[in-house]
Design a protein around this motif. Structure first.
Motif, short mmCIF file in Angstrom:
data_model
loop_
_atom_site.label_atom_id
_atom_site.label_comp_id
_atom_site.label_asym_id
_atom_site.label_seq_id
_atom_site.Cartn_x
_atom_site.Cartn_y
_atom_site.Cartn_z
N PRO A 12 -40.57 30.72 -3.63
CA PRO A 12 -41.15 32.06 -3.76
C PRO A 12 -40.98 32.59 -5.18
O PRO A 12 -40.19 32.06 -5.96
CB PRO A 12 -40.34 32.88 -2.75
N ARG A 13 -41.66 33.65 -5.49
CA ARG A 13 -41.58 34.20 -6.85
C ARG A 13 -40.23 34.86 -7.10
O ARG A 13 -39.74 34.89 -8.22
CB ARG A 13 -42.71 35.21 -7.09
N THR A 14 -39.63 35.41 -6.03
CA THR A 14 -38.32 36.07 -6.16
C THR A 14 -37.45 35.71 -4.96
O THR A 14 -37.94 35.28 -3.91
CB THR A 14 -38.46 37.60 -6.22
N PHE A 15 -36.15 35.88 -5.14
CA PHE A 15 -35.20 35.75 -4.04
C PHE A 15 -34.47 37.07 -3.88
O PHE A 15 -34.17 37.75 -4.87
CB PHE A 15 -34.17 34.65 -4.33
N GLU A 16 -34.20 37.44 -2.62
CA GLU A 16 -33.52 38.71 -2.37
C GLU A 16 -32.02 38.51 -2.19
O GLU A 16 -31.58 37.60 -1.50
CB GLU A 16 -34.09 39.40 -1.13
N ILE A 17 -31.26 39.38 -2.83
CA ILE A 17 -29.83 39.48 -2.59
C ILE A 17 -29.66 40.62 -1.60
O ILE A 17 -30.07 41.75 -1.86
CB ILE A 17 -29.07 39.78 -3.90
N ASP A 18 -29.06 40.34 -0.45
CA ASP A 18 -28.93 41.37 0.58
C ASP A 18 -28.11 42.55 0.09
O ASP A 18 -28.44 43.71 0.36
CB ASP A 18 -28.28 40.78 1.85
N CYS A 19 -27.02 42.24 -0.60
CA CYS A 19 -26.14 43.32 -1.08
C CYS A 19 -25.40 42.83 -2.32
O CYS A 19 -24.62 41.88 -2.24
CB CYS A 19 -25.14 43.71 0.02
N LEU A 20 -25.66 43.47 -3.45
CA LEU A 20 -25.00 43.11 -4.70
C LEU A 20 -23.85 44.09 -4.93
O LEU A 20 -24.05 45.29 -5.06
CB LEU A 20 -25.98 43.18 -5.87
N VAL A 21 -22.63 43.54 -4.97
CA VAL A 21 -21.42 44.34 -5.20
C VAL A 21 -20.78 43.85 -6.50
O VAL A 21 -20.18 42.78 -6.52
CB VAL A 21 -20.42 44.20 -4.04
N GLY A 22 -20.96 44.60 -7.57
CA GLY A 22 -20.54 44.10 -8.87
C GLY A 22 -21.36 42.88 -9.21
O GLY A 22 -22.59 42.95 -9.25
N LEU A 67 -24.10 39.09 -2.00
CA LEU A 67 -23.84 38.80 -0.58
C LEU A 67 -25.11 38.43 0.16
O LEU A 67 -26.11 39.15 0.10
CB LEU A 67 -23.19 40.01 0.09
N GLU A 68 -25.05 37.31 0.87
CA GLU A 68 -26.08 36.92 1.83
C GLU A 68 -25.49 37.19 3.20
O GLU A 68 -24.47 36.60 3.58
CB GLU A 68 -26.42 35.44 1.67
N ILE A 69 -26.10 38.11 3.95
CA ILE A 69 -25.54 38.55 5.23
C ILE A 69 -26.38 38.00 6.38
O ILE A 69 -27.58 38.26 6.47
CB ILE A 69 -25.48 40.08 5.31
N LYS A 70 -25.76 37.22 7.26
CA LYS A 70 -26.44 36.64 8.41
C LYS A 70 -25.65 36.97 9.67
O LYS A 70 -24.43 36.87 9.68
CB LYS A 70 -26.52 35.11 8.29
N TRP A 71 -26.36 37.35 10.73
CA TRP A 71 -25.62 37.56 11.99
C TRP A 71 -25.36 36.20 12.64
O TRP A 71 -24.29 35.93 13.15
CB TRP A 71 -26.35 38.54 12.90
N LYS A 72 -26.36 35.30 12.56
CA LYS A 72 -26.19 33.92 13.02
C LYS A 72 -27.33 33.12 12.43
O LYS A 72 -28.33 33.68 11.98
CB LYS A 72 -26.16 33.83 14.54
N ASP A 73 -27.17 31.82 12.41
CA ASP A 73 -28.20 30.96 11.82
C ASP A 73 -28.19 29.65 12.60
O ASP A 73 -27.31 28.82 12.43
CB ASP A 73 -27.90 30.71 10.34
N ALA A 74 -29.18 29.48 13.46
CA ALA A 74 -29.22 28.30 14.32
C ALA A 74 -30.24 27.27 13.83
O ALA A 74 -30.61 26.37 14.56
CB ALA A 74 -29.56 28.72 15.75
N THR A 75 -30.68 27.41 12.59
CA THR A 75 -31.72 26.52 12.08
C THR A 75 -31.22 25.08 12.03
O THR A 75 -30.06 24.80 11.76
CB THR A 75 -32.19 26.96 10.68
N THR A 76 -32.15 24.14 12.28
CA THR A 76 -31.85 22.71 12.15
C THR A 76 -32.83 22.07 11.18
O THR A 76 -32.96 20.85 11.13
CB THR A 76 -31.94 22.01 13.52
N ASP A 77 -33.52 22.88 10.41
CA ASP A 77 -34.56 22.42 9.49
C ASP A 77 -33.94 22.03 8.15
O ASP A 77 -33.32 22.85 7.48
CB ASP A 77 -35.59 23.54 9.30
#
Length: 210
Positions: free
Chosen positions: A99-109, A113-123
């Protein structure tokens, strides 16, 4: 308003939105073509059970979507309370065109932070994309940190997460999952997000009523 009250308000908002989305879809389904129930019956599934399966499949899609969005929002709220300057941010992709850009969920200093509740991907493609994402974040001068509250159960999904953990560590980042994720939020923000959510959950549906 206290942080707990803000999280409770956020939970109310997401619960209301979830109910509206589910109710709307269930109403729409009353007008759906159900001729495919023929195949359900061929496979030994009665029409009544098939209808319930369709309804709950749709409910499940909305529940997963809103559960993930809520927990991400609640986590970001905790960091915003502790670090008022923290925010989401998009960084340009310096490693490719898409993609043209990537998102940072939360930048602290400088901690991204990449915040995931769960990730069941097998790809397997997920690994490539995530590797590129954390390289781009590192190129931008930030430290990639992954927080995932619920670890997958399936063997292939677990292998994907183990690979991602290695990628994060290899680039100088950090990876927290399960209890370590909750503890990370508590340590960094001094806010016990898990206990707060448990209080809200109990107030809505007491354990003895489950």
């Amino acid at each position: 308003m206290t942080t707990k009250e803000k999280i409770k308000l956020l939970a109310d908002e997401y619960a209301d939105r979830l109910k509206l989305a589910i109710d709307g879809r269930v109403t729409e389904m009353l007008a759906d073509d159900v001729s495919h129930y023929l195949i359900y019956r061929v496979l030994g599934v009665a029409e009544k059970e098939g209808r319930l399966i369709d309804v709950y499949q749709n409910k499940g899609r909305f529940l997963y979507k809103y559960a993930g969005s809520f927990l991400e929002a609640a986590t970001k709220l905790c960091f915003k309370e502790a670090f008022p300057d923290s925010a989401s941010l998009r960084v340009p992709n310096t490693r490719g065109q898409r993609p043209r850009t990537f998102e940072i969920d939360c930048l602290v200093g400088n901690e991204a932070l990449e915040i995931k509740w769960k990730d069941a991907t097998t790809d397997g493609d997920h690994i490539t994309k995530e590797h590129t994402r954390i390289q781009v974040i590192s190129d931008a001068g930030h430290k990639p940190i992954r927080i995932m509250f619920y670890y997958p159960h399936r063997a292939q999904a677990i292998r994907i997460q183990e690979t991602l953990e290695t990628l994060y560590e290899g680039i100088g980042g950090e990876y927290y999952y399960g209890e370590a994720a909750w503890e990370y939020v508590l340590k960094k923000t001094k806010i016990d997000l898990k206990s707060t959510l448990e209080e809200i959950a109990t107030s809505r549906i007491p354990r003895q009523a489950q």
